[in-house]
Write a protein that holds these residues in place. Sequence first.
Motif, PDB file in Angstrom:
ATOM      1  N   GLU A 136       0.800  -1.216  -0.024  1.00 31.56           N
ATOM      2  CA  GLU A 136       0.052   0.069   0.009  1.00 31.56           C
ATOM      3  C   GLU A 136       0.726   1.437  -0.146  1.00 31.56           C
ATOM      4  OE1 GLU A 136      -2.251  -0.544   3.279  1.00 31.56           O
ATOM      5  OE2 GLU A 136      -0.713  -0.480   4.803  1.00 31.56           O
ATOM      6  N   GLY A 137       2.033   1.119  -0.109  1.00 29.15           N
ATOM      7  CA  GLY A 137       3.021   2.299  -0.404  1.00 29.15           C
ATOM      8  C   GLY A 137       3.434   2.555   0.969  1.00 29.15           C
ATOM      9  N   VAL A 138       3.216   2.132   2.030  1.00 32.10           N
ATOM     10  CA  VAL A 138       3.642   2.489   3.735  1.00 32.10           C
ATOM     11  C   VAL A 138       4.476   1.460   4.065  1.00 32.10           C
ATOM     12  CG1 VAL A 138       2.889   3.237   5.676  1.00 32.10           C
ATOM     13  CG2 VAL A 138       1.496   3.757   3.606  1.00 32.10           C
ATOM     14  N   PRO A 139       5.849   1.340   4.044  1.00 31.02           N
ATOM     15  CA  PRO A 139       6.751   0.344   4.561  1.00 31.02           C
ATOM     16  C   PRO A 139       6.734   0.444   6.169  1.00 31.02           C
ATOM     17  CG  PRO A 139       8.032   2.367   3.759  1.00 31.02           C
ATOM     18  CD  PRO A 139       6.621   2.552   3.395  1.00 31.02           C
ATOM     19  N   ILE A 140       7.269  -0.396   6.636  1.00 27.45           N
ATOM     20  CA  ILE A 140       7.441  -0.181   8.055  1.00 27.45           C
ATOM     21  C   ILE A 140       8.385   0.822   8.605  1.00 27.45           C
ATOM     22  CG2 ILE A 140       8.017  -1.426  10.266  1.00 27.45           C
ATOM     23  CD1 ILE A 140       7.383  -4.122   8.933  1.00 27.45           C
ATOM     24  N   LEU A 141       7.991   1.735   9.313  1.00 24.38           N
ATOM     25  CA  LEU A 141       8.774   3.025   9.700  1.00 24.38           C
ATOM     26  C   LEU A 141       9.217   2.686  11.232  1.00 24.38           C
ATOM     27  CD1 LEU A 141       6.557   5.872   8.265  1.00 24.38           C
ATOM     28  CD2 LEU A 141       8.315   4.725   6.952  1.00 24.38           C
ATOM     29  N   ARG A 142      10.102   3.644  11.591  1.00 23.54           N
ATOM     30  CA  ARG A 142      10.883   3.421  12.969  1.00 23.54           C
ATOM     31  C   ARG A 142       9.901   3.752  14.050  1.00 23.54           C
ATOM     32  NH1 ARG A 142      16.138   2.415  13.101  1.00 23.54           N
ATOM     33  NH2 ARG A 142      17.159   2.422  11.389  1.00 23.54           N
ATOM     34  N   ASP A 196       5.959   8.539  13.082  1.00 26.14           N
ATOM     35  CA  ASP A 196       6.215   8.823  11.535  1.00 26.14           C
ATOM     36  C   ASP A 196       5.238   8.507  10.576  1.00 26.14           C
ATOM     37  OD1 ASP A 196       9.015   9.309  12.439  1.00 26.14           O
ATOM     38  OD2 ASP A 196       9.515   7.179  12.188  1.00 26.14           O
ATOM     39  N   TYR A 197       4.436   7.832  10.919  1.00 21.83           N
ATOM     40  CA  TYR A 197       3.232   7.227   9.949  1.00 21.83           C
ATOM     41  C   TYR A 197       2.436   8.523   9.489  1.00 21.83           C
ATOM     42  CZ  TYR A 197       4.348   2.413  10.471  1.00 21.83           C
ATOM     43  OH  TYR A 197       5.180   1.436  10.350  1.00 21.83           O
ATOM     44  N   SER A 198       2.100   9.458  10.353  1.00 21.83           N
ATOM     45  CA  SER A 198       1.190  10.691  10.028  1.00 21.83           C
ATOM     46  C   SER A 198       1.757  11.486   8.879  1.00 21.83           C
ATOM     47  CB  SER A 198       0.876  11.154  11.219  1.00 21.83           C
ATOM     48  OG  SER A 198       1.733  11.948  11.879  1.00 21.83           O
ATOM     49  N   VAL A 199       3.016  11.963   9.173  1.00 22.44           N
ATOM     50  CA  VAL A 199       4.079  12.699   8.381  1.00 22.44           C
ATOM     51  C   VAL A 199       4.133  12.004   6.975  1.00 22.44           C
ATOM     52  CG1 VAL A 199       5.998  13.788   7.829  1.00 22.44           C
ATOM     53  CG2 VAL A 199       4.856  13.796  10.212  1.00 22.44           C
ATOM     54  N   TRP A 200       4.584  10.555   7.121  1.00 27.75           N
ATOM     55  CA  TRP A 200       4.868   9.928   5.864  1.00 27.75           C
ATOM     56  C   TRP A 200       3.457   9.849   5.061  1.00 27.75           C
ATOM     57  CZ3 TRP A 200       8.707   6.862   3.823  1.00 27.75           C
ATOM     58  CH2 TRP A 200       8.292   6.123   2.589  1.00 27.75           C
ATOM     59  N   ALA A 201       2.243   9.608   5.651  1.00 22.19           N
ATOM     60  CA  ALA A 201       0.753   9.369   4.650  1.00 22.19           C
ATOM     61  C   ALA A 201       0.670  10.837   4.085  1.00 22.19           C
ATOM     62  CB  ALA A 201      -0.052   9.199   5.706  1.00 22.19           C
ATOM     63  N   GLN A 202       0.966  12.045   4.932  1.00 24.09           N
ATOM     64  CA  GLN A 202       0.676  13.170   4.461  1.00 24.09           C
ATOM     65  C   GLN A 202       1.361  13.706   3.271  1.00 24.09           C
ATOM     66  OE1 GLN A 202       1.080  16.351   7.185  1.00 24.09           O
ATOM     67  NE2 GLN A 202       0.610  18.136   5.723  1.00 24.09           N
ATOM     68  N   VAL A 203       2.676  13.502   3.403  1.00 18.89           N
ATOM     69  CA  VAL A 203       3.828  14.046   2.290  1.00 18.89           C
ATOM     70  C   VAL A 203       3.518  12.905   1.107  1.00 18.89           C
ATOM     71  CG1 VAL A 203       6.212  13.692   1.643  1.00 18.89           C
ATOM     72  CG2 VAL A 203       5.428  14.896   3.809  1.00 18.89           C
ATOM     73  N   MET A 204       3.443  11.741   1.286  1.00 20.58           N
ATOM     74  CA  MET A 204       3.446  10.671   0.049  1.00 20.58           C
ATOM     75  C   MET A 204       2.105  10.713  -0.629  1.00 20.58           C
ATOM     76  SD  MET A 204       6.653   9.745   0.221  1.00 20.58           S
ATOM     77  CE  MET A 204       6.678   8.237  -0.765  1.00 20.58           C
ATOM     78  N   GLU A 230      13.231  14.203   1.695  1.00 19.60           N
ATOM     79  CA  GLU A 230      13.394  14.123   2.980  1.00 19.60           C
ATOM     80  C   GLU A 230      12.587  12.893   3.837  1.00 19.60           C
ATOM     81  OE1 GLU A 230      12.509  16.526   7.295  1.00 19.60           O
ATOM     82  OE2 GLU A 230      11.660  17.322   5.204  1.00 19.60           O
ATOM     83  N   GLN A 231      11.380  12.335   3.343  1.00 21.49           N
ATOM     84  CA  GLN A 231      10.996  11.292   3.753  1.00 21.49           C
ATOM     85  C   GLN A 231      11.649   9.976   3.497  1.00 21.49           C
ATOM     86  OE1 GLN A 231       8.077  10.812   6.159  1.00 21.49           O
ATOM     87  NE2 GLN A 231       8.636  12.935   6.224  1.00 21.49           N
ATOM     88  N   LEU A 232      12.048  10.022   2.359  1.00 24.13           N
ATOM     89  CA  LEU A 232      12.987   8.731   1.960  1.00 24.13           C
ATOM     90  C   LEU A 232      14.372   8.664   2.309  1.00 24.13           C
ATOM     91  CD1 LEU A 232      11.824   8.720  -1.773  1.00 24.13           C
ATOM     92  CD2 LEU A 232      10.989   7.140  -0.113  1.00 24.13           C
ATOM     93  N   GLN A 233      14.974   9.998   2.571  1.00 25.29           N
ATOM     94  CA  GLN A 233      16.100   9.963   3.262  1.00 25.29           C
ATOM     95  C   GLN A 233      16.120   9.430   4.572  1.00 25.29           C
ATOM     96  OE1 GLN A 233      17.835  13.974   3.486  1.00 25.29           O
ATOM     97  NE2 GLN A 233      19.622  13.443   4.023  1.00 25.29           N
TER      98      GLN A 233
END
Length: 274
Positions: A188-194, A198-206, A260-263
């Motif tokens: 679904e385009g959301v890998p396991i984050l640390r 982190d998930y809310s920012v990832w979801a917003q940006v991606m 930044e998210q991928l970095q």
Amino acid sequence: MVGTIVVFLIVGLVITGILINPVSVERRRNRLRRRSFSPVWAAIIEQNLAIYARLSVADQRRLQGHVQVFLAEKQFIGCAGLQVTEEMRLVIAAVACLLLLNERGNYFPRLRSVLVYPTAYFVNETAALGNYVVEERRVARLGESWTNDQLVLSWQQVKQDMGNWRDGHNVVLHEFAHQLDQEDGKAEGVPILRRDSDYSVWAQVMAAGYEQLCRDVERGATTVMDSYGATNPAEFFAVATETFFEKPQALLKKHPAIYEQLQRYYQLDPMQWV
């Protein structure tokens, strides 16, 4: 290209059919990472992977260690008469392990086998046309990632990508990014984050990046990321990963938030290799 199959998970890691305790696995991996790396292997990787020579000595050694673990744990299967060579295994492993260079991931835990075709291969695909009409067709593919235990690649495409590193297209990066995405069993385009935060920012940006790409593709605008990323969020993550590693300057300039998210996710800055 993502394939999906429902599977049941077992605690631990299975290598060559044997259930192994996670502690034993890590000890084994540490031994593999500490092994001396063949100069011939290093030469093959340097000859094929354009950015290898630009990595720091520490990063080269880290990549070599990951490659040795990868080759010990994954089997390669030649398809359509292809004989998988040492070069093929090394090149695929080296590119795949770039995604793990700074300990990002657990060696693609769902993956057991890498199937390699000499060229593009064909699969049967069904599509619903509406009004209960279903069409079956033969479709050519260059790669696929499945959530059960397999990943498929076209060696011809792998070689083409190695010779055109900065074009933003790389089937190995693409399909192994899907493997990272599929570690939780979903594509679904959301890998396991640390961290959970982190998930809310990832979801917003991606999500914003995906929607922008969809709009740009629809109106025929030139895009930094390949238009295939507009297929769905899973393909967007895979295409963004290709762009991050191969066209970091363009991605950083056009989509700094995605960069930044991928970095942060990969714990790498490909701008250092430019």
